[in-house]
Design a protein around this motif. Structure first.
Motif, short mmCIF file in Angstrom:
data_model
loop_
_atom_site.label_atom_id
_atom_site.label_comp_id
_atom_site.label_asym_id
_atom_site.label_seq_id
_atom_site.Cartn_x
_atom_site.Cartn_y
_atom_site.Cartn_z
N ARG A 125 -43.27 45.42 -84.53
CA ARG A 125 -42.74 44.02 -85.15
C ARG A 125 -42.10 43.52 -83.85
NH1 ARG A 125 -37.88 43.47 -89.48
NH2 ARG A 125 -38.96 40.95 -90.33
N MET A 126 -41.29 44.13 -83.17
CA MET A 126 -40.70 43.68 -81.87
C MET A 126 -41.65 42.63 -81.02
SD MET A 126 -37.42 44.04 -81.40
CE MET A 126 -36.28 44.92 -80.70
N GLU A 127 -42.74 43.18 -81.11
CA GLU A 127 -43.81 42.46 -80.11
C GLU A 127 -44.42 41.15 -80.69
OE1 GLU A 127 -47.05 45.14 -79.01
OE2 GLU A 127 -45.54 46.63 -78.05
N VAL A 128 -44.55 41.30 -82.17
CA VAL A 128 -44.79 39.98 -82.76
C VAL A 128 -43.52 39.17 -82.80
CG1 VAL A 128 -45.40 39.11 -85.36
CG2 VAL A 128 -46.49 41.23 -84.50
N ASP B 287 -44.95 42.98 -92.65
CA ASP B 287 -43.68 43.38 -93.59
C ASP B 287 -43.75 44.79 -93.72
OD1 ASP B 287 -42.89 43.91 -95.89
OD2 ASP B 287 -44.37 42.83 -97.29
N PHE B 288 -42.37 45.27 -93.04
CA PHE B 288 -42.00 46.49 -92.95
C PHE B 288 -42.16 47.30 -94.00
CE2 PHE B 288 -38.86 49.97 -92.21
CZ PHE B 288 -39.22 50.47 -91.15
N GLN B 289 -41.44 46.94 -95.16
CA GLN B 289 -41.66 47.68 -96.38
C GLN B 289 -43.19 48.16 -96.85
OE1 GLN B 289 -39.01 48.79 -97.94
NE2 GLN B 289 -37.51 47.75 -96.40
N LYS B 290 -44.01 47.32 -96.79
CA LYS B 290 -45.56 47.37 -97.03
C LYS B 290 -46.05 48.55 -95.91
CE LYS B 290 -47.79 43.66 -99.10
NZ LYS B 290 -48.80 42.65 -98.64
N ALA B 291 -45.70 48.21 -94.79
CA ALA B 291 -46.23 49.30 -93.71
C ALA B 291 -45.68 50.60 -93.90
CB ALA B 291 -45.53 48.78 -92.44
N MET B 292 -44.42 50.75 -94.43
CA MET B 292 -43.70 51.98 -94.68
C MET B 292 -44.23 52.89 -95.98
SD MET B 292 -42.27 52.62 -91.76
CE MET B 292 -42.00 54.29 -92.11
N ASN C 55 -32.64 35.98 -84.94
CA ASN C 55 -31.74 37.03 -85.66
C ASN C 55 -32.93 37.94 -86.36
OD1 ASN C 55 -29.51 35.40 -85.56
ND2 ASN C 55 -29.99 34.33 -87.45
N THR C 56 -33.92 38.08 -86.51
CA THR C 56 -34.79 38.96 -86.88
C THR C 56 -34.97 40.05 -85.97
OG1 THR C 56 -35.86 37.51 -88.52
CG2 THR C 56 -37.11 39.41 -88.07
N PHE C 57 -35.31 39.21 -84.84
CA PHE C 57 -35.40 40.07 -83.31
C PHE C 57 -34.09 41.12 -83.30
CE2 PHE C 57 -35.56 41.15 -79.03
CZ PHE C 57 -36.70 41.50 -78.96
N LEU C 58 -32.89 40.41 -83.41
CA LEU C 58 -31.73 41.55 -83.12
C LEU C 58 -31.62 42.30 -84.35
CD1 LEU C 58 -29.14 38.79 -82.21
CD2 LEU C 58 -30.15 40.38 -80.69
N ASP C 59 -31.98 42.13 -85.36
CA ASP C 59 -31.86 43.06 -86.68
C ASP C 59 -32.61 44.11 -86.47
OD1 ASP C 59 -30.92 43.85 -89.42
OD2 ASP C 59 -32.99 43.26 -89.63
N ASN C 60 -34.06 43.77 -86.01
CA ASN C 60 -35.10 44.83 -85.93
C ASN C 60 -34.67 45.65 -84.75
OD1 ASN C 60 -37.88 45.61 -86.80
ND2 ASN C 60 -38.30 45.45 -84.59
#
Length: 133
Positions: free
Chosen positions: A22-25, A44-49, A101-106
């Motif tokens: 996800r960081m790469e994307v 989609d992290f939830q789907k992947a998990m 923000n998404t990058f930092l959260d991840n």
């Protein structure tokens, strides 16, 4: 009694793999913030998990390396992000603030996952050595 490390840490290891992907994307989105026509993407992290959990629960044992694997090995479905801002005229859907923000959260969640795994490894090492260094 044998310790199954995959059962102990496999799910958390998979979470770190998905977070890395996800960081790469997200980094790609930020790099293409000024590219006309570029569409922001995300995993989609939830789907992947959920996929990883399903894969772990339904993984088939292979008796030979030439046999077909019983579970999907993908990390998650790459999707286009739904834009939150109006089209600027060039067709680019990257919102730099959201991507940052998404990058930092991840990144923070990745670090927390690493700390969690590090704690598990230290606990196992302590159990094996009897608390002696």
């Amino acid at each position: 009694m044998a310790i199954n490390l995959d059962k102990l840490m496999g799910f958390h290891h998979k979470a770190l793999q998905v977070r890395t992907d996800r960081m790469e994307v997200i980094a790609g989105n930020l790099a293409n913030a000024n590219t006309p026509g570029y569409k922001a993407r995300d995993i989609d992290f939830q789907k992947a998990m959920k996929s990883a959990q399903h894969s772990r629960d339904h993984n088939l044992t292979r008796t030979n390396d030439n046999h077909i694997k019983g579970a999907m090995q993908g990390t998650g479905e790459l999707q286009f992000r739904i834009p939150n801002q109006p089209d600027t005229g060039d067709g680019n859907t990257v919102d730099v603030q959201i991507e940052r923000n998404t990058f930092l959260d991840n990144g923070l969640r990745y670090q927390a996952g690493m700390e969690f795994l590090n704690g598990k490894i230290k606990s196992m090492k302590k159990a094996i050595t009897g608390g002696q260094q």
